[in-house]
Design a protein around this motif. Structure first.
Motif, PDB file in Angstrom:
ATOM      1  N   GLY A 129       0.845  -1.194   0.000  1.00  0.00           N
ATOM      2  CA  GLY A 129       0.000   0.000   0.000  1.00  0.00           C
ATOM      3  C   GLY A 129       0.879   1.242   0.000  1.00  0.00           C
ATOM      4  N   ASP A 130       0.295   2.380   0.326  1.00  0.00           N
ATOM      5  CA  ASP A 130       1.052   3.632   0.354  1.00  0.00           C
ATOM      6  C   ASP A 130       2.277   3.465   1.245  1.00  0.00           C
ATOM      7  OD1 ASP A 130      -1.151   4.413  -1.065  1.00  0.00           O
ATOM      8  OD2 ASP A 130      -1.756   6.006   0.304  1.00  0.00           O
ATOM      9  N   THR A 131       3.452   3.826   0.716  1.00  0.00           N
ATOM     10  CA  THR A 131       4.718   3.576   1.398  1.00  0.00           C
ATOM     11  C   THR A 131       5.660   4.751   1.171  1.00  0.00           C
ATOM     12  OG1 THR A 131       4.423   1.212   0.917  1.00  0.00           O
ATOM     13  CG2 THR A 131       6.601   1.886   1.634  1.00  0.00           C
ATOM     14  N   THR A 132       6.410   5.109   2.187  1.00  0.00           N
ATOM     15  CA  THR A 132       7.379   6.194   2.013  1.00  0.00           C
ATOM     16  C   THR A 132       8.509   5.728   1.091  1.00  0.00           C
ATOM     17  OG1 THR A 132       8.729   5.556   3.912  1.00  0.00           O
ATOM     18  CG2 THR A 132       6.937   7.129   4.324  1.00  0.00           C
ATOM     19  N   ALA A 133       9.106   6.678   0.402  1.00  0.00           N
ATOM     20  CA  ALA A 133      10.248   6.361  -0.456  1.00  0.00           C
ATOM     21  C   ALA A 133      11.383   5.762   0.373  1.00  0.00           C
ATOM     22  CB  ALA A 133      10.707   7.605  -1.202  1.00  0.00           C
ATOM     23  N   LYS A 134      11.534   6.263   1.580  1.00  0.00           N
ATOM     24  CA  LYS A 134      12.576   5.737   2.474  1.00  0.00           C
ATOM     25  C   LYS A 134      12.358   4.255   2.747  1.00  0.00           C
ATOM     26  CE  LYS A 134      14.563   6.306   7.061  1.00  0.00           C
ATOM     27  NZ  LYS A 134      14.493   7.023   8.341  1.00  0.00           N
ATOM     28  N   ARG A 135      11.106   3.865   3.024  1.00  0.00           N
ATOM     29  CA  ARG A 135      10.801   2.451   3.299  1.00  0.00           C
ATOM     30  C   ARG A 135      10.976   1.612   2.041  1.00  0.00           C
ATOM     31  NH1 ARG A 135      11.665  -1.883   5.542  1.00  0.00           N
ATOM     32  NH2 ARG A 135       9.993  -3.397   5.557  1.00  0.00           N
ATOM     33  N   ILE A 136      10.588   2.142   0.894  1.00  0.00           N
ATOM     34  CA  ILE A 136      10.797   1.417  -0.373  1.00  0.00           C
ATOM     35  C   ILE A 136      12.285   1.155  -0.565  1.00  0.00           C
ATOM     36  CG2 ILE A 136      10.610   1.552  -2.893  1.00  0.00           C
ATOM     37  CD1 ILE A 136       8.018   3.200  -2.447  1.00  0.00           C
ATOM     38  N   ALA A 137      13.119   2.160  -0.270  1.00  0.00           N
ATOM     39  CA  ALA A 137      14.578   1.998  -0.397  1.00  0.00           C
ATOM     40  C   ALA A 137      15.091   0.929   0.555  1.00  0.00           C
ATOM     41  CB  ALA A 137      15.279   3.329  -0.151  1.00  0.00           C
ATOM     42  N   GLU A 138      14.545   0.866   1.747  1.00  0.00           N
ATOM     43  CA  GLU A 138      14.947  -0.178   2.701  1.00  0.00           C
ATOM     44  C   GLU A 138      14.581  -1.564   2.170  1.00  0.00           C
ATOM     45  OE1 GLU A 138      12.819   0.980   6.219  1.00  0.00           O
ATOM     46  OE2 GLU A 138      14.255   2.568   6.735  1.00  0.00           O
ATOM     47  N   ILE A 139      13.377  -1.683   1.623  1.00  0.00           N
ATOM     48  CA  ILE A 139      12.916  -2.977   1.095  1.00  0.00           C
ATOM     49  C   ILE A 139      13.765  -3.399  -0.093  1.00  0.00           C
ATOM     50  CG2 ILE A 139      11.004  -4.159  -0.055  1.00  0.00           C
ATOM     51  CD1 ILE A 139       9.099  -2.393   1.691  1.00  0.00           C
ATOM     52  N   THR A 140      14.030  -2.477  -1.021  1.00  0.00           N
ATOM     53  CA  THR A 140      14.816  -2.854  -2.204  1.00  0.00           C
ATOM     54  C   THR A 140      16.260  -3.171  -1.833  1.00  0.00           C
ATOM     55  OG1 THR A 140      15.236  -0.524  -2.764  1.00  0.00           O
ATOM     56  CG2 THR A 140      13.369  -1.600  -3.860  1.00  0.00           C
ATOM     57  N   LYS A 141      16.786  -2.512  -0.804  1.00  0.00           N
ATOM     58  CA  LYS A 141      18.140  -2.845  -0.355  1.00  0.00           C
ATOM     59  C   LYS A 141      18.177  -4.271   0.185  1.00  0.00           C
ATOM     60  CE  LYS A 141      21.870  -1.505   2.677  1.00  0.00           C
ATOM     61  NZ  LYS A 141      22.904  -0.584   2.331  1.00  0.00           N
ATOM     62  N   GLU A 142      17.167  -4.641   0.970  1.00  0.00           N
ATOM     63  CA  GLU A 142      17.091  -5.980   1.559  1.00  0.00           C
ATOM     64  C   GLU A 142      16.843  -7.064   0.517  1.00  0.00           C
ATOM     65  OE1 GLU A 142      13.886  -5.769   4.378  1.00  0.00           O
ATOM     66  OE2 GLU A 142      14.866  -4.195   5.548  1.00  0.00           O
ATOM     67  N   THR A 143      15.941  -6.803  -0.406  1.00  0.00           N
ATOM     68  CA  THR A 143      15.498  -7.850  -1.326  1.00  0.00           C
ATOM     69  C   THR A 143      16.261  -7.909  -2.644  1.00  0.00           C
ATOM     70  OG1 THR A 143      13.758  -6.418  -2.225  1.00  0.00           O
ATOM     71  CG2 THR A 143      13.163  -7.865  -0.376  1.00  0.00           C
ATOM     72  N   ILE A 144      16.729  -6.747  -3.125  1.00  0.00           N
ATOM     73  CA  ILE A 144      17.370  -6.695  -4.446  1.00  0.00           C
ATOM     74  C   ILE A 144      18.828  -6.282  -4.351  1.00  0.00           C
ATOM     75  CG2 ILE A 144      17.199  -5.729  -6.784  1.00  0.00           C
ATOM     76  CD1 ILE A 144      14.260  -5.098  -6.174  1.00  0.00           C
ATOM     77  N   GLY A 145      19.156  -5.541  -3.282  1.00  0.00           N
ATOM     78  CA  GLY A 145      20.518  -5.056  -3.139  1.00  0.00           C
ATOM     79  C   GLY A 145      20.740  -3.687  -3.748  1.00  0.00           C
ATOM     80  N   TRP A 146      19.654  -2.955  -4.018  1.00  0.00           N
ATOM     81  CA  TRP A 146      19.777  -1.630  -4.603  1.00  0.00           C
ATOM     82  C   TRP A 146      20.227  -0.613  -3.565  1.00  0.00           C
ATOM     83  CZ3 TRP A 146      14.550  -0.854  -7.660  1.00  0.00           C
ATOM     84  CH2 TRP A 146      14.561  -1.674  -8.802  1.00  0.00           C
ATOM     85  N   SER A 147      20.959   0.383  -4.030  1.00  0.00           N
ATOM     86  CA  SER A 147      21.304   1.520  -3.180  1.00  0.00           C
ATOM     87  C   SER A 147      20.091   2.445  -3.095  1.00  0.00           C
ATOM     88  CB  SER A 147      22.487   2.287  -3.758  1.00  0.00           C
ATOM     89  OG  SER A 147      22.094   2.955  -4.948  1.00  0.00           O
ATOM     90  N   LYS A 148      20.128   3.359  -2.133  1.00  0.00           N
ATOM     91  CA  LYS A 148      19.055   4.340  -1.978  1.00  0.00           C
ATOM     92  C   LYS A 148      18.940   5.193  -3.246  1.00  0.00           C
ATOM     93  CE  LYS A 148      17.615   8.098   1.091  1.00  0.00           C
ATOM     94  NZ  LYS A 148      17.950   8.865   2.298  1.00  0.00           N
ATOM     95  N   THR A 149      20.082   5.564  -3.818  1.00  0.00           N
ATOM     96  CA  THR A 149      20.096   6.389  -5.026  1.00  0.00           C
ATOM     97  C   THR A 149      19.408   5.676  -6.190  1.00  0.00           C
ATOM     98  OG1 THR A 149      22.168   7.388  -4.307  1.00  0.00           O
ATOM     99  CG2 THR A 149      21.591   7.661  -6.628  1.00  0.00           C
TER     100      THR A 149
END
Length: 119
Positions: free
Chosen positions: A20-40
């Motif tokens: 659902g609605d999610t902060t960009a900060k939380r999306i960055a945390e999830i993608t770092k954990e699951t995909i390995g993406w940087s915040k940038t």
């Protein structure tokens, strides 16, 4: 919907559809954990989704909200696949899918019910 979403953008969309609605900060945390993406990287992909109109940004806290549904994206992608690979003929796609797998009785029954509803 008439926008092409690339795999990286779909990763962002899948988070929003699930969470659902999610902060960009939380999306960055999830993608770092699951995909390995940087915040940038995550913020760059979020920006692409914003530019395409797939998501919108709400303040405060840069909250992202999906504007297009998962069903809309699935419909678009399915139509694109049918047009590109099966010359616009959905029956050819179904024949290809069915030719690759042995269906269970339950799956055959569900397909029959779908076809009956379409008739």
């Amino acid at each position: 919907m008439s926008m092409k979403l690339f795999d990286s953008e779909l990763n962002i969309m899948e988070i929003l559809w699930r969470e659902g609605d999610t902060t960009a900060k939380r999306i960055a945390e999830i993608t770092k954990e699951t995909i390995g993406w940087s915040k940038t990287t995550t913020y760059t992909i979020i920006k692409k989704c914003l530019d395409k109109g797939a998501i919108e940004r709400q303040e405060p806290n840069f909250v992202c909200r999906a504007v297009v549904s998962q069903e809309q994206v699935q419909q678009y992608e399915t139509t694109e696949l049918i047009n590109k690979m099966y010359n616009g003929a959905p029956d050819r796609l179904i024949a290809s899918l069915l030719g690759q797998k042995r269906l269970t009785s339950e799956e055959i029954s569900r397909l029959k019910q779908l076809i009956e509803r379409l008739e």
